[in-house]
Design an enzyme around this catalytic site. Structure first.
Site, short mmCIF file in Angstrom:
data_model
loop_
_atom_site.label_atom_id
_atom_site.label_comp_id
_atom_site.label_asym_id
_atom_site.label_seq_id
_atom_site.Cartn_x
_atom_site.Cartn_y
_atom_site.Cartn_z
N LYS A 182 0.87 -1.18 0.00
CA LYS A 182 0.00 0.00 0.00
C LYS A 182 0.90 1.22 0.00
CE LYS A 182 -2.93 2.65 3.06
NZ LYS A 182 -3.62 2.70 4.37
N ALA B 171 -9.36 5.15 4.84
CA ALA B 171 -9.14 6.30 5.73
C ALA B 171 -10.41 7.09 5.99
CB ALA B 171 -8.07 7.25 5.19
N GLY B 172 -10.61 7.37 7.26
CA GLY B 172 -11.69 8.27 7.67
C GLY B 172 -13.00 7.59 8.02
#
Lengths: 66, 258
Positions: free
Chosen positions: B98, B185-186
């Site tokens: 990643k 993410a998030g």
């Protein structure tokens, strides 16, 4: 001789290999990856990789991350 | 639903939830999180060995069947990401990587140019590259050309649990990019992961929301179910929305007046 290990100076008493340095510090060679002077050293070569004065050595491992 | 296989880098996956190993108060919970979530892909980071104190090895807690996805967190340039990726592969844990190229410390927003540059180099070296990106169409197109195996747009800045703040841009990526879109993410709540999947995202990566929950194992289970539910809803094809009421029951055949 002195090698730079993970950014800090380490003094080694005599001849040393990457494997002897790791074992001397209680670091299991199976769980780390090493880069000597910018080149990756395969784990199978740890025992035959001699360290020299002024070498830059990075020893890394996997940690938790996302 | 049994044939709904998700494939990346030649590996067939049945779960569309990726999980992480960061921020757990006790890494010992990771195996239970993996089992409860059903996840088959898990992220790790690479760091210098602490020479002053010995710490536990996170690898001891990752079930062997899982696909390891090392990240390049800490890389500020493409070259640093490439270096970390090569080191990670030298650990003997496969070709998946990643890519994170981040020099902004406040919002940890990814550098699209550096990410594409690193992706191009690593894809040529045979890595299965999953780049973390802003939800930006042009960056995503660059990554397709660079040989990425998927794109991983952020829903909100890393670790914020703020949800799908970029939903309209993610929607565009899903529509326009011919690679798996994995929202990373998030995401803070299972409902947000479910929404991403309903929109047609191919998978979600969740770390902080699970690791910092009061009960990480139960939250992992909730995320696993939410991602599955969202995927099933997407495949089912939601009905149209309407502005005015449209009775579900027939409008004829009422009882007569007394």
């Amino acid at each position: 001789m002195i090698v730079i290990l993970n950014g800090g100076e380490v003094e080694l008493a005599g001849a040393a290999t990457l494997l002897s340095l790791l074992e001397g510090r209680g670091i299991s060679p199976e769980v780390v990856v090493a880069e000597l002077n910018g080149h990756i050293v395969p784990g199978s070569d740890f025992g035959t990789t001699a360290l020299n004065d002024g070498d830059h050595l990075e020893v890394l491992r996997f940690v938790g991350g996302g | 639903m049994t044939n709904d296989i998700f494939e990346i880098g030649g590996r067939k996956l049945t779960s569309r939830l990726f999980t992480g190993t960061g921020k757990y108060s006790d890494d010992g919970v990771i195996p239970d999180v993996c089992e409860a979530s059903g996840s088959e892909v898990i992220t790790v980071a690479l760091r210098r060995v602490d020479l002053e104190s010995s710490t536990g090895n996170v690898m001891d807690f990752i079930p062997k069947h899982m696909q390891l996805l090392p990240n390049t967190s800490g890389a500020r340039t493409a070259d640093e990401a490439v270096r970390i990726a090569r080191l990670a592969r030298a650990m003997g844990c496969g070709d998946w990587i990643k890519i994170e190229v981040i020099s902004d410390n406040r919002y940890l927003l990814p550098d699209g140019y550096g990410t594409a540059k690193a992706t191009e180099i690593l894809a040529k070296e045979g890595f299965v590259v999953l780049p973390y990106i802003n939800a930006d169409l042009y960056v995503a197109k660059d990554l397709v050309n660079a040989g990425a195996a998927a794109v991983m747009p952020l829903g909100a800045p890393i670790g914020t649990n703020r949800g799908l703040m970029t939903r309209e841009m993610i929607r565009i990526l899903i529509e326009e990019i011919d690679l798996p879109v994995i929202v990373d993410a998030g995401i803070g709540r299972p409902s947000e992961a479910c929404e991403a999947m309903e929109m047609g995202a191919d998978a979600c990566l969740v770390n902080t929301a699970i690791a910092t929950a009061n009960d990480p194992v139960l939250m992992a289970k909730a995320f696993g179910r939410a991602v599955k539910a969202g995927r099933e809803a997407f495949l089912a094809g939601p009905g149209a929305t309407k502005r005015h009421a449209d009775a579900s029951s027939p409008l004829t055949g009422f009882l007569g007046g007394l």
